[in-house]
Write an enzyme that holds these catalytic residues in place. Structure first.
Site, short mmCIF file in Angstrom:
data_model
loop_
_atom_site.label_atom_id
_atom_site.label_comp_id
_atom_site.label_asym_id
_atom_site.label_seq_id
_atom_site.Cartn_x
_atom_site.Cartn_y
_atom_site.Cartn_z
CG ASP A 48 41.17 45.35 14.19
OD1 ASP A 48 41.19 46.59 14.35
OD2 ASP A 48 40.17 44.65 14.43
CB VAL A 49 44.40 50.38 13.30
CG1 VAL A 49 45.39 50.29 12.16
CG2 VAL A 49 43.01 50.77 12.82
CE1 TYR B 299 33.75 58.70 10.40
CE2 TYR B 299 32.82 60.91 10.21
CZ TYR B 299 33.71 59.95 9.77
OH TYR B 299 34.56 60.22 8.72
P1 NAP Z 1 36.84 53.71 3.16
O1 NAP Z 1 36.81 53.80 1.70
O2 NAP Z 1 35.74 53.00 3.85
O3 NAP Z 1 38.25 53.08 3.62
C1 NAP Z 1 38.52 52.84 4.97
C2 NAP Z 1 39.83 52.09 5.08
O4 NAP Z 1 40.04 51.78 6.48
C3 NAP Z 1 39.82 50.76 4.35
O5 NAP Z 1 41.09 50.58 3.74
C4 NAP Z 1 39.60 49.74 5.44
O6 NAP Z 1 40.18 48.50 5.07
C5 NAP Z 1 40.35 50.40 6.60
N1 NAP Z 1 39.93 49.87 7.91
C6 NAP Z 1 38.67 49.80 8.41
N2 NAP Z 1 38.71 49.22 9.62
C7 NAP Z 1 40.00 48.94 9.90
C8 NAP Z 1 40.68 48.35 11.00
N3 NAP Z 1 40.02 47.91 12.07
N4 NAP Z 1 42.02 48.21 10.95
C9 NAP Z 1 42.71 48.64 9.85
N5 NAP Z 1 42.13 49.22 8.78
C10 NAP Z 1 40.79 49.37 8.81
O7 NAP Z 1 36.88 55.16 3.82
P2 NAP Z 1 37.43 56.57 3.24
O8 NAP Z 1 36.27 57.32 2.77
O9 NAP Z 1 38.59 56.34 2.36
O10 NAP Z 1 37.91 57.24 4.61
C11 NAP Z 1 39.24 57.25 5.05
C12 NAP Z 1 39.33 58.13 6.30
O11 NAP Z 1 38.89 59.44 5.97
C13 NAP Z 1 38.44 57.64 7.45
O12 NAP Z 1 39.09 57.90 8.67
C14 NAP Z 1 37.22 58.54 7.32
O13 NAP Z 1 36.55 58.69 8.54
C15 NAP Z 1 37.87 59.84 6.86
N6 NAP Z 1 36.94 60.74 6.18
C16 NAP Z 1 36.31 60.37 5.02
C17 NAP Z 1 35.44 61.26 4.40
C18 NAP Z 1 34.72 60.93 3.14
O14 NAP Z 1 33.88 61.73 2.70
N7 NAP Z 1 35.00 59.81 2.49
C19 NAP Z 1 35.21 62.52 4.98
C20 NAP Z 1 35.86 62.86 6.15
C21 NAP Z 1 36.74 61.96 6.74
P3 NAP Z 1 39.63 47.07 5.59
O15 NAP Z 1 38.14 47.11 5.48
O16 NAP Z 1 40.29 46.09 4.71
O17 NAP Z 1 40.12 46.94 7.01
#
Ligand code: NAP
Length: 250
Positions: A66-67, A158
């Site tokens: 958990d980061v 966020y």
């Molecule tokens: P996602 O599909 O929800 O994946 C999030 C990842 O973070 C999962 O692998 C999750 O794994 C992990 N995670 C969550 N809580 C954690 C914790 N406490 N410790 C360690 N790992 C944790 O999200 P995504 O869309 O790929 O987004 C990835 C990044 O890009 C995020 O920072 C997001 O804010 C950013 N972002 C996304 C978008 C978009 O449109 N998708 C746009 C801008 C920025 P577990 O649940 O197993 O922990």
């Protein structure tokens, strides 16, 4: 890219953008460690990463971390330093949303988003900065968001976490420039992942109208930029936030 044998940590890499980033490094021949909290998703991601290895000696490690919790991050990184010897590249990607208008947003949801999205970046960088300085080189890439640049109703927590990442990145770049460590942020727009899957169709249609390239981003689009920033080709880039959103925010 010359990323073969580089030692890489990607946080939040059990799905979505993080998994695509980890896969991209594995395909370049890097040794990769992924952090996430859900054991089943971690296991599945590890299997998928093993499948794209280009060299049987490549090391792929999945750790349940958990980061947001400093002690867990410290333990995991110290173990990895023993396993890998050093770390060349850190990608801080883990993130969550807990959206609500401020009037309805609980203190718990505010704190959780800041802890996982922003405090996590302090945790990993705090532990890794000294070993990277000792190694005389390093690349740190922090995944922010266009929401950190322009704000968004319902996402005060966020947006604050993602804007915080940008300030953190600029400061750390100034602290570590003389040590040959580059620190940059990426601000993605709308990327198709489990995080954005649940958004209502009418909102997605509205967003699409504002994207000049007329498509949503793919995790691979972000992974490509991460590879570039991690490579020797970006050795003179630091302290920057690079927007990757199909032209939405100009
Ligand atoms: P996602 O599909 O929800 O994946 C999030 C990842 O973070 C999962 O692998 C999750 O794994 C992990 N995670 C969550 N809580 C954690 C914790 N406490 N410790 C360690 N790992 C944790 O999200 P995504 O869309 O790929 O987004 C990835 C990044 O890009 C995020 O920072 C997001 O804010 C950013 N972002 C996304 C978008 C978009 O449109 N998708 C746009 C801008 C920025 P577990 O649940 O197993 O922990």
């Amino acid at each position: 890219m010359q990323l073969k044998n580089k030692k890489v940590i990607v946080t939040g890499a059990s799905q979505g953008i993080g998994k695509a980033i980890a896969q991209a490094f594995v395909k370049q021949g890097s040794d990769v460690a992924i952090f996430a909290t859900n054991p089943d998703r971690l296991k599945q991601a590890l299997k998928e990463l093993e499948d794209v290895k280009i060299d049987q000696n490549q090391k792929i490690i999945a750790k349940k971390v958990d980061v947001s919790i400093f002690d867990q991050v410290e333990t995991a990184i110290l173990e990895l330093l023993k396993e890998f010897g050093h770390i060349d590249i850190l990608v801080n990607n883990a993130g969550i949303t807990k959206d609500n208008l401020l009037l309805k947003m609980s203190e718990e949801d505010f704190d959780r988003v800041i802890a996982i999205n922003l405090k996590s970046v302090y945790n990993t960088c705090k532990v890794l900065t000294r070993p990277m300085i000792k190694n005389k080189k390093g690349k740190i890439i922090n995944i922010s968001s266009i929401v950190g640049l322009i704000g968004n109703p319902g996402q005060a927590n966020y947006a604050a976490s993602k804007a915080g990442i940008i300030g953190f990145t600029k400061s750390l770049a100034k602290e570590l420039g003389s040590r040959n460590i580059c620190v940059n942020a990426i601000a993605p727009g709308f990327i198709q992942t489990p995080m954005t899957k649940e958004l209502p169709e009418n909102i997605k249609e509205q967003m699409l109208k504002n994207i000049p390239l007329k498509r949503f981003g793919l995790p691979q689009d972000i992974a490509n930029l991460v590879l570039f920033l991690s490579s020797y080709m970006a050795d003179y880039i630091t302290g920057q936030t690079i927007t990757i959103d199909g032209g939405m925010v100009t």
